[in-house]
Design a protein around this motif. Structure first.
Motif, PDB file in Angstrom:
ATOM      1  N   PRO A  95       0.827  -1.216   0.000  1.00  0.00           N
ATOM      2  CA  PRO A  95       0.000   0.000   0.000  1.00  0.00           C
ATOM      3  C   PRO A  95       0.863   1.267   0.000  1.00  0.00           C
ATOM      4  O   PRO A  95       1.799   1.382   0.785  1.00  0.00           O
ATOM      5  CB  PRO A  95      -0.791  -0.097   1.294  1.00  0.00           C
TER       6      PRO A  95
ATOM      7  N   GLU B 124       0.796   5.715   0.008  1.00  0.00           N
ATOM      8  CA  GLU B 124       0.168   6.692   0.885  1.00  0.00           C
ATOM      9  C   GLU B 124      -1.318   6.858   0.585  1.00  0.00           C
ATOM     10  O   GLU B 124      -2.136   6.973   1.502  1.00  0.00           O
ATOM     11  CB  GLU B 124       0.880   8.041   0.752  1.00  0.00           C
TER      12      GLU B 124
ATOM     13  N   GLN C  54      -3.181   3.865   1.890  1.00  0.00           N
ATOM     14  CA  GLN C  54      -3.181   3.940   3.358  1.00  0.00           C
ATOM     15  C   GLN C  54      -4.191   4.981   3.840  1.00  0.00           C
ATOM     16  O   GLN C  54      -4.902   4.752   4.812  1.00  0.00           O
ATOM     17  CB  GLN C  54      -1.783   4.270   3.880  1.00  0.00           C
TER      18      GLN C  54
ATOM     19  N   ASN D  32      -7.398   4.302   6.128  1.00  0.00           N
ATOM     20  CA  ASN D  32      -7.572   5.010   7.394  1.00  0.00           C
ATOM     21  C   ASN D  32      -8.899   5.763   7.474  1.00  0.00           C
ATOM     22  O   ASN D  32      -9.254   6.262   8.531  1.00  0.00           O
ATOM     23  CB  ASN D  32      -6.413   5.985   7.625  1.00  0.00           C
TER      24      ASN D  32
END
Length: 187
Positions: free
Chosen positions: A33, A35, A38, A42
């Motif tokens: 993964p 950024e 991610q 998140n």
């Protein structure tokens, strides 16, 4: 694995209890993964239970394989999921379809995110959680639209044949659903 019902364009009913759903994410090229991925992972405000998975084909086929049991069998008998699991032989029927699907996927180098036993157990648990749900294939069938059986059970059978494995049960089930579709003209 998020059960939904689309009542109209832009009107989607997410049927599960809050925080009970899972949304598996994987990079299309199976890289680690980055950024962006991610940040999506998140984003927990949507409460879709994000789970990072290492490989996208296994995610997709896990859903296809689950639908090859619940969607197809509920459609053939025009029943809700709670009616489906009322039959004592459901676990055995599911296991037969899952065994073939897992064998076809393994020969194709696709590894599902759940084990065959976990998929079999999920038929019972998900059918209990969504007991009054009619699967998407049935929703199409009941409205006289073509079903997705060729893209679910038919795809599993095609995948198996491409790797020298015949999924006889999936091939038979495809014919059964198409027979049910044909019989609508006599009602």
């Amino acid at each position: 694995m998020i059960a939904t019902r689309m009542d109209a364009p832009r009107n989607v009913d997410f049927m599960g209890a809050e925080k009970s759903e899972q949304m598996h994410l994987a990079r299309y090229n199976n890289e680690k993964p980055n950024e962006v991925v991610q940040n999506i992972f998140n984003f927990k405000q949507a409460q879709l239970g994000p789970v990072l998975a290492p490989e996208w084909k296994g995610i997709c086929m896990s859903k296809v394989v689950f639908n090859a049991v619940c969607n197809t069998l509920c459609t053939m008998f025009e029943i809700q999921m709670c009616q489906f699991i009322a039959y004592d032989g459901v676990r055995e029927m599911a296991r037969q379809l899952f065994d073939e699907a897992f064998d076809a996927c393994e020969r194709a180098g696709i590894y599902l995110i759940e084990s065959c036993q976990e998929e079999t157990d999920s038929v019972i648990s998900i059918s209990q959680a969504y007991k009054y749900h009619y699967p998407s294939m049935y929703q199409d069938f009941s409205k006289g639209r073509p079903t997705e059986v060729d893209y679910i059970n038919g795809y599993i059978a095609k995948l198996g044949r491409a790797h020298d494995y015949i999924c006889k049960t999936h091939e038979f089930v495809v014919h059964e659903v198409h027979l049910a579709e044909t019989m609508r003209q006599f009602k």
